[in-house]
Design a protein around this motif. Structure first.
Motif, short mmCIF file in Angstrom:
data_model
loop_
_atom_site.label_atom_id
_atom_site.label_comp_id
_atom_site.label_asym_id
_atom_site.label_seq_id
_atom_site.Cartn_x
_atom_site.Cartn_y
_atom_site.Cartn_z
N ARG A 27 0.81 -1.20 0.00
CA ARG A 27 0.00 0.00 0.00
C ARG A 27 0.85 1.27 0.00
O ARG A 27 0.40 2.32 -0.39
CB ARG A 27 -0.78 0.00 1.30
N ALA B 76 -13.97 -4.40 7.56
CA ALA B 76 -13.70 -4.45 6.12
C ALA B 76 -14.44 -5.63 5.49
O ALA B 76 -14.97 -5.53 4.39
CB ALA B 76 -12.20 -4.56 5.87
N SER C 67 -16.70 1.02 -4.14
CA SER C 67 -15.44 1.31 -3.48
C SER C 67 -15.59 1.17 -1.97
O SER C 67 -16.59 1.59 -1.39
CB SER C 67 -15.01 2.73 -3.84
N GLY C 68 -14.61 0.54 -1.34
CA GLY C 68 -14.63 0.37 0.11
C GLY C 68 -15.47 -0.80 0.57
O GLY C 68 -15.65 -0.99 1.77
N SER C 69 -15.99 -1.60 -0.36
CA SER C 69 -16.87 -2.70 0.03
C SER C 69 -16.09 -3.90 0.58
O SER C 69 -16.67 -4.78 1.19
CB SER C 69 -17.74 -3.12 -1.15
N GLY C 70 -14.79 -3.93 0.35
CA GLY C 70 -13.98 -5.03 0.92
C GLY C 70 -13.39 -5.98 -0.11
O GLY C 70 -12.87 -7.05 0.24
N LYS C 71 -13.43 -5.59 -1.39
CA LYS C 71 -12.95 -6.48 -2.46
C LYS C 71 -11.45 -6.77 -2.31
O LYS C 71 -11.02 -7.93 -2.34
CB LYS C 71 -13.20 -5.84 -3.84
N SER C 72 -10.69 -5.69 -2.13
CA SER C 72 -9.23 -5.88 -2.03
C SER C 72 -8.89 -6.66 -0.76
O SER C 72 -7.99 -7.50 -0.77
CB SER C 72 -8.52 -4.54 -2.01
N THR C 73 -9.60 -6.37 0.31
CA THR C 73 -9.37 -7.09 1.56
C THR C 73 -9.57 -8.59 1.35
O THR C 73 -8.73 -9.41 1.76
CB THR C 73 -10.33 -6.57 2.65
N1 ATP Z 1 -5.09 -1.07 6.69
C1 ATP Z 1 -6.33 -0.64 6.89
N2 ATP Z 1 -6.62 0.01 8.01
C2 ATP Z 1 -7.87 0.46 8.25
N3 ATP Z 1 -8.88 0.26 7.43
C3 ATP Z 1 -8.67 -0.38 6.30
C4 ATP Z 1 -7.38 -0.87 5.96
N4 ATP Z 1 -7.45 -1.49 4.76
C5 ATP Z 1 -8.73 -1.36 4.35
N5 ATP Z 1 -9.46 -0.71 5.27
C6 ATP Z 1 -10.90 -0.41 5.19
O1 ATP Z 1 -11.57 -1.57 4.84
C7 ATP Z 1 -12.62 -1.29 3.92
C8 ATP Z 1 -12.46 -2.15 2.67
O2 ATP Z 1 -11.32 -1.78 1.97
P1 ATP Z 1 -10.91 -2.44 0.60
O3 ATP Z 1 -9.59 -1.90 0.22
O4 ATP Z 1 -11.02 -3.90 0.70
O5 ATP Z 1 -12.01 -1.86 -0.38
P2 ATP Z 1 -12.19 -2.13 -1.93
O6 ATP Z 1 -13.48 -2.82 -2.10
O7 ATP Z 1 -11.01 -2.76 -2.51
O8 ATP Z 1 -12.33 -0.66 -2.48
P3 ATP Z 1 -11.81 -0.03 -3.86
O9 ATP Z 1 -12.76 -0.43 -4.91
O10 ATP Z 1 -11.84 1.42 -3.62
O11 ATP Z 1 -10.42 -0.56 -4.09
C9 ATP Z 1 -12.53 0.18 3.63
O12 ATP Z 1 -13.51 0.84 4.39
C10 ATP Z 1 -11.17 0.59 4.09
O13 ATP Z 1 -11.18 1.89 4.60
#
Ligand code: ATP
Ligand code: MG
Lengths: 415, 238
Positions: free
Chosen positions: A412, B24, B44-50
């Protein structure tokens, strides 16, 4: 397990990094450069000292002792030594005739600071030494070319001389001394031989001497008014204790030293030089170690700092490597190799610098000829090992931080 | 039905942020089988990357069960996880994540270094992987000497060079224009048709239409999990 491929990769990365930041790398290694310079110079000097000691011991012979009014090492009460009576020729001869355990014992008469002349040329600061023909049995009497004088020449007070290496070199650089004549104490002497080079830093005067039969010596300079030295060759190092004991007893009785009182003569041995060298060695260590440690501490702080910067700059890279399957140990190794390489480069710079300094120093200062004109090879290895250890010490904390990074966090990271 | 490659059950992932707990992922359960082609969608922010990071063993769930090829991931050490990432998983990221100072070839060799492949074999396989993505003539180029699409193809070649069980791509076309995006999608289509398992994160419907299964995520939960009735298989360049 760390694989060879990873180490090669780490070394490659390390040198890429060094090339990318040449000036920064150089500046941070400065502490290490200075530290390693101290290590090399110290090692070089001590090495030279050992060589000098060894050659001195060799030239005197480990089994030879000199009984003298003076102590070579000094150190004793100067005034007391001054008050000692001279060792007379009679005492010396009585000693030599009574001595049983030693292989050879003989008297030596010295005349310091004389001049010798050869065809209008004069050299000063020369010692004239009067000895019997048996002197050739001592290591100090080893002939380089020509011959030593015979018993006959000795007994008949012949004007023949054997030159010290330094004198021969100064007067006859071509090596054609034999058969020529020189003037010693106003008399003409025929040169019949030249002694091997014996001098080192600590004993350079020994080559600046001329040796003549002791009877001839007394004829020129007189027998009284000087203290005679007695050279005693034990025959082997094992016999030293026995010979020393006999010498002490014999000399005490000849000089009527009452039992329980201190001797009024000194028995000088190569041990004395070893003590002097030991003192010099300690002094070198004392000064050197302090400065070396100081520069290594400065070096370690500098490198640790730059390694922290490097870890931060490459957080993303660490994340990428971890995502591709690098284990923590791989990352740890990578950064340790990097800081060790940095120090190794420092060692290389120090080595180059020292090589130049050493070559110039030995060239400019002829008295330093007991020192090698190059860095002794074993020191290169030591410097390399020391620098790697310093590198690991400096790199361990940053490397551990790098290896402990969370892969997601690291990926990141935006620089 | 074959045993699932990935099996997750009631997975949650929380972050502690200044005394507050961020959820997340809340409660996700999924099975993914070999040779599936899955698109993960959601705002965005739904948790896909997590979720993607957990599936790729870059991250571990706060609670729940994850078994990869029948092995319990929660039981694994960091080194075990590194080995899974190295041997079983090929990542493709939105920002390519190539090492800037290394050539295309060196970048592709990286995962092979960590699996202890000899240097000749490494080079051979990296060249082959680069040729497979059509960049045989760009071996010694550094990332900044390549276009975005070319960089992503290098990244894909790097993901594929270890012959992983699964390709995980987090918005692989996110930084590409439509045309180069389609090139990358064609690459994934080829991989899938050769038997690879592909999981792809995207929020573009156009991209998701290539997948055979579409999982929609919202607020850290699975909103829907459907088979795509008519996946796009033709690639027309606009
Ligand atoms: N290291 C972290 N510390 C705190 N919160 C986190 C961390 N990583 C992710 N989050 C939170 O977890 C949630 C999911 O994040 P994630 O990156 O999985 O979203 P995403 O679906 O991939 O979004 P995007 O489409 O924008 O990439 C978000 O609300 C984000 O703020
Ligand atoms: Mg995301």
């Amino acid at each position: 397990m760390i694989r060879i491929g990873e180490i090669q990769e780490s070394i490659r990365i390390a040198f890429e990094g060094l090339q990318a930041n040449k000036l920064r790398s150089f500046l941070t290694t400065l502490g290490v450069v200075i530290g390693i310079t101290f290590v090399i110079l110290m090692g070089w000097f001590l090495n030279g000292l050992d060589t000098a000691l060894e050659s001195t011991v060799n030239l005197l012979g480990t089994d030879v002792m000199y009984i003298d009014k003076w102590s070579w090492s000094g150190g004793q009460n100067w005034r007391k030594t001054m008050q000692r009576k001279n060792i007379t020729y009679q005492q010396a001869m009585e000693f030599c005739n009574s001595m049983k355990t030693a292989e050879v014992s003989l008297p030596e008469a010295h005349k310091w600071g004389t001049t010798v002349k050869e065809r209008g040329r004069t050299i000063t600061g020369i010692s004239v030494i009067g000895v019997p023909y048996s002197y050739s049995q001592l290591p100090a009497g080893t002939i380089l070319y020509g011959r030593f004088f015979s018993q006959f020449e000795d007994e008949y007070s012949t004007n023949v001389t054997v030159l010290g290496y330094g004198v021969a070199k100064a007067l006859f650089p071509e090596g054609d001394a034999i058969g020529r004549t020189i003037k010693i104490g106003g008399r003409t002497f025929e040169i019949i031989g030249v002694i091997i080079k014996r001098g080192t830093m600590m004993m350079d005067f020994v080559d600046n001497q001329v040796i003549i039969p002791i009877s001839t010596f007394f004829g020129i300079y007189g027998m009284t008014g000087r203290s005679i030295s007695v050279a005693v060759k034990a025959g082997s190092a094992e016999k030293l204790d026995e010979v020393r004991a006999e010498s002490t007893g014999l000399m005490r009785s000849i000089r009527n030293v009452p039992p329980g009182e201190e001797e009024d003569f000194s028995i000088n041995e190569t041990e004395t030089f070893k003590e002097q060298v030991e003192t010099l060695r300690l002094a070198t260590w004392g000064i050197g170690i302090g400065l070396t440690l100081l520069s290594f501490i400065v070096g370690i702080i500098g490198i640790m700092n730059i390694m922290f910067v490097s870890v931060t700059e490459r957080t993303k890279e660490i994340g990428i490597r971890k995502s591709l399957g690098a284990k923590s140990s791989s990352i740890l190794t990578q950064f340790l190799v990097e800081s060790a390489s940095l120090c190794l480069v420092g060692a290389l710079i120090a080595f180059t610098f020292c090589s130049v300094v050493i070559a110039v120093a030995v060239h400019l200062v002829p008295e330093a000829d007991f020192l090698t004109p190059y860095v002794p090879p074993q020191l290169i290895l030591i410097a390399a090992i020391v620098s790697i250890i310093v590198g690991i010490l400096a790199g361990i904390v940053p490397a551990m931080r790098a290896s402990a990074l969370d892969p997601v966090e690291a990926l990141r990271y935006e620089s | 039905m074959s045993t699932p490659l990935i099996h997750i059950e009631h997975i949650a992932r929380t972050y502690e942020m200044g005394g507050e707990t961020v959820h997340a992922l809340r409660d996700v359960s999924l099975d993914i089988h070999p040779n599936e082609y899955v698109a993960l969608m959601g705002p965005s922010g739904s948790g896909k990357s997590t979720l993607m990071n957990i599936l790729g063993c870059l991250d571990t769930p706060s609670s729940g069960v994850y078994t990869f090829k029948g092995l319990d991931v929660n039981e694994m050490t960091d080194d075990d996880l590194a080995e899974i990432r190295n041997k079983e998983i090929g990542f493709v990221f939105q920002t390519f994540n190539l090492l800037p100072r290394a050539t295309a070839l060196k970048n592709i060799e990286l995962p092979l270094i960590y699996s202890g492949v000899s240097s000749e074999e490494r080079k051979e396989r990296a060249i082959k992987a680069l040729e497979d993505v059509g960049l045989g003539d760009r071996m010694l180029h550094r990332p900044n000497e390549l276009s975005g699409g070319q960089r992503q193809r290098v990244a894909a070649a790097r993901a594929l060079v270890t012959k992983p069980s699964i390709i995980l791509a987090d918005e692989p076309t996110g930084n590409l224009d439509t045309k180069t995006g389609i090139e990358i999608m064609k690459l994934f289509q080829d991989l899938w048709s050769k038997g690879n398992t592909v999981i792809l994160v995207t929020h573009e419907e156009d991209i998701a239409r290539h997948a055979r299964r579409i999982i929609r995520i919202r607020d850290g939960k699975v909103e829907s999990d459907t088979i795509n009735p008519n996946p796009v298989t033709k690639f027309e360049l606009p």
